[in-house]
Enzyme design. Structure first.
Site, mmCIF file in Angstrom:
data_model
loop_
_atom_site.group_PDB
_atom_site.id
_atom_site.type_symbol
_atom_site.label_atom_id
_atom_site.label_comp_id
_atom_site.label_asym_id
_atom_site.label_seq_id
_atom_site.Cartn_x
_atom_site.Cartn_y
_atom_site.Cartn_z
ATOM 1 N N GLY A 14 0.766 -1.231 0.000
ATOM 2 C CA GLY A 14 0.000 0.000 0.000
ATOM 3 C C GLY A 14 0.801 1.289 0.000
ATOM 4 N N LYS A 37 9.501 9.048 -7.849
ATOM 5 C CA LYS A 37 9.676 7.597 -7.827
ATOM 6 C C LYS A 37 11.068 7.312 -8.360
ATOM 7 C CE LYS A 37 8.092 3.306 -7.373
ATOM 8 N NZ LYS A 37 7.504 2.753 -6.137
ATOM 9 N N GLU A 109 8.795 8.057 -3.032
ATOM 10 C CA GLU A 109 8.254 6.715 -2.791
ATOM 11 C C GLU A 109 9.243 5.639 -3.236
ATOM 12 O OE1 GLU A 109 4.905 3.518 -4.188
ATOM 13 O OE2 GLU A 109 4.695 5.587 -4.897
#
Length: 266
Positions: A14, A37, A109
């Site tokens: 998640g 990213k 992330e």
């Protein structure tokens, strides 16, 4: 909260949806948000990546991806097998700093867990966070086994002198089992950091407008939301009633009656 590194205790737990929720809350508060990213794996050239998904769900205005590798493997392995240059921690830190000069909040992330290798030198997301001096938000699963991986991740952060912002449960089910309910109380102790939210399962399937409207209710005040960890734990604790415990003395009495050595009297 200029730069936050979003990591996790594993893969498919998640991280992308949690990153989108943090971005949605910050965007709703009027902050400009970009998501970075460093290495996207398991996605083809024309497919949507995790950064694209964060933008779609949250309305964040900026995104960047430093490397894309087609096989769903650790970034270093995926880069090597694809014959492409890997993405190192220094490159990640440099890109995050550039974005931070233009946006109020940058969310970096990671891929997989904190210590997944980015390159042949063994560089990791933890190394990038250390270079940035940025706190790490750790996304964790809800169920059995999460306390061990959460503890290991927290120990790795402490050993490197990296601040752990807190933990967020990446997918909280409609009907949590006993281990999940117990973990609400145990996760902060395992992490040595507060529980900052719980994102309902299947939240990534919501319409973006619904996602943005609900995100603040999934995250605590430290992340800009109004989710209350104590109230959440109490809500689910009330659903659990301890099973009746048999009286051991009463069960044993018929066997022991009339006997001094534990054997039943014929």
């Amino acid at each position: 909260m200029g730069i936050i590194v979003v990591s996790g205790t594993g893969t498919e737990i998640g991280k992308t949806v949690v990153t989108a929720a943090v971005a949605a809350v910050a965007t709703a508060a009027g902050r400009s948000v970009a998501v970075l990213k460093p290495a996207q794996t398991g996605v083809g050239p024309e497919e949507r990546g995790d950064a694209d998904e964060v933008v779609r769900l949250s309305g964040a205005v900026g995104s960047a991806e430093l490397g894309r590798f087609p096989e769903p493997l650790a970034p270093g392995t995926a880069a090597r097998r694809a014959g492409l240059a890997p993405v190192g921690p220094g490159e990640v830190a440099e890109a995050a700093r550039k974005l931070a000069a233009a946006y109020d909040l940058v969310l970096v992330e990671g891929a997989g867990g904190l210590l997944v290798r980015f390159d042949e030198e063994g560089g990791t997301l933890a190394d990038a966070a250390a270079l940035l001096g940025a706190p790490v938000l750790v996304v964790v699963p809800a169920g059995l086994g999460t306390l061990n991986t959460t503890t290991l991740t927290a120990e790795a952060l402490r050993a490197r002198g990296i601040e752990q912002l807190g933990v967020v449960i990446g997918s909280w089910p409609d009907a949590p089992d006993l281990a999940m309910r117990c973990n609400l109380a145990d996760l902060p102790e395992a992490a040595g950091a507060p529980l900052l939210g719980a994102v309902p399962e299947r939240s990534g399937a919501l319409d973006p407008a619904e996602f943005r409207a609900a995100a603040g209710g999934w995250l605590g005040p430290a992340l800009g939301g109004d989710w209350d960890a104590g109230a959440f734990e109490e809500r689910f604790a009330e659903r659990y009633v301890a099973p009746a415990t048999a009286d051991v003395t009463e069960q044993a009495a018929p066997v022991m009656a009339g006997s001094t050595d534990g054997a039943a009297t014929p």
